[in-house]
Scaffold this active site. Sequence first.
Site, PDB file in Angstrom:
ATOM      1  N   LYS A  93      -2.145  -1.678  -3.950  1.00 12.60           N
ATOM      2  CA  LYS A  93      -2.960  -0.473  -3.961  1.00 12.60           C
ATOM      3  C   LYS A  93      -2.092   0.766  -4.014  1.00 12.60           C
ATOM      4  CE  LYS A  93      -5.905   1.718  -0.637  1.00 12.60           C
ATOM      5  NZ  LYS A  93      -6.361   1.662   0.689  1.00 12.60           N
TER       6      LYS A  93
ATOM      7  N   LYS B 270       0.852  -1.178   0.000  1.00 11.28           N
ATOM      8  CA  LYS B 270       0.000   0.000   0.000  1.00 11.28           C
ATOM      9  C   LYS B 270       0.892   1.233   0.000  1.00 11.28           C
ATOM     10  CE  LYS B 270      -3.739   2.173   2.550  1.00 11.28           C
ATOM     11  NZ  LYS B 270      -4.687   2.020   3.656  1.00 11.28           N
TER      12      LYS B 270
HETATM   13  C1  PBG Z   1      -7.965   2.669   5.158  1.00  8.14           C
HETATM   14  C2  PBG Z   1      -8.123   2.641   3.690  1.00  8.14           C
HETATM   15  C3  PBG Z   1      -7.879   3.655   2.752  1.00  8.14           C
HETATM   16  C4  PBG Z   1      -8.313   3.171   1.517  1.00  8.14           C
HETATM   17  C5  PBG Z   1      -8.738   1.865   1.733  1.00  8.14           C
HETATM   18  N1  PBG Z   1      -8.594   1.551   3.069  1.00  8.14           N
HETATM   19  C6  PBG Z   1      -7.444   5.050   2.931  1.00  8.14           C
HETATM   20  C7  PBG Z   1      -6.090   5.421   3.332  1.00  8.14           C
HETATM   21  O1  PBG Z   1      -5.199   4.625   3.554  1.00  8.14           O
HETATM   22  O2  PBG Z   1      -5.935   6.612   3.459  1.00  8.14           O
HETATM   23  C8  PBG Z   1      -8.313   3.939   0.223  1.00  8.14           C
HETATM   24  C9  PBG Z   1      -9.280   3.460  -0.803  1.00  8.14           C
HETATM   25  C10 PBG Z   1      -9.568   4.421  -1.888  1.00  8.14           C
HETATM   26  O3  PBG Z   1      -8.913   5.470  -2.053  1.00  8.14           O
HETATM   27  O4  PBG Z   1     -10.496   4.125  -2.640  1.00  8.14           O
HETATM   28  N2  PBG Z   1      -6.715   2.644   5.641  1.00  8.14           N
END
Ligand code: PBG
Length: 304
Positions: A228, A175
Amino acid sequence: MRQTSLSPDDFIYPLFVTHGKGIKREIPSMPGCYQESVDNAVWSAKEVHSLGIPAVMLFGIPEHKDELGSSAYDDHGVVQNAIREIKETVPELYVITDVCLCEYTSHGHCGIIEKGDLDNDRTIVTLALEAVSHSRAGTDMVAPSDMMDGRVTAIRSALDKEGFGEIPILSYAVKYASAFYGPFREAAKSAPQSGDRHSYQMDPANRYEALKEVALDIEEGADIVMIKPALSCLDIISDVKSTFNVPVAAYNVSGEYSMVKAAAKLGWIDEERVMVEILTSIKRAGADLIVTYFAKEAVKILNG
Ligand code: PBG
């Protein structure tokens, strides 16, 4: 002769569940996506199922936020209530739940803050409580998205100990600290009140680190690994797919969705063609599953 084709069962559709009743609020930066109270989320879940999409991913917007994110593991919290209602109404629909603290903490960080720093080891204890609470409510799979170290081990052992050995873990293994999450933070009301997430999310410039993160999560017991964001990480999806022998998921995140919606609204792109091309590219790169806000629209196109 076409090598890559999309199918409804490639998709996971995210739902934002909020407290209250009769609520369905469109998210301004994500046209077509809503914050919904449990009663309406159940209707959305039915619609998703009737379109042939096999799974939803639930995010919670709780009534109370505190320093420790304690409503994340409240057995009567929004997500827990939504799981119970959805499983009762549409039992065939597979329910995946986001396990993180950012939606539940008053400061908006994904973990517990101690003297201005994120306390990794205290956070993973809370995440394990959250995963167990979701499992008690009947979730089919938990998806930790926090990026703390050691959280897959913590969650796996807590689930096993509490009699949920069969609940799989979809881990957000890779991530990146991405600006593409902007609209989601509006949707989930989870923007950090100070600082940023660079101490726990990855630098988008790093490629080898992704393989290291995936290897660690698999070793800790992740069943599926997620990458992601998706569109700016097609190389990473491809690397992970060709290096490891586990199912790979990709999250086509909020900013990727909003850009398409905004450009389409201005008449600058052909929305349907761009959407299908993006999703096909994510699958071509190696994703077995795609979490996407486009899921419902894409399925309608696929079904002609
Ligand atoms: C929670 C989370 C996030 C997303 C999914 N789970 C946000 C972040 O890390 O700020 C982002 C998903 C999206 O942008 O569609 N931690």
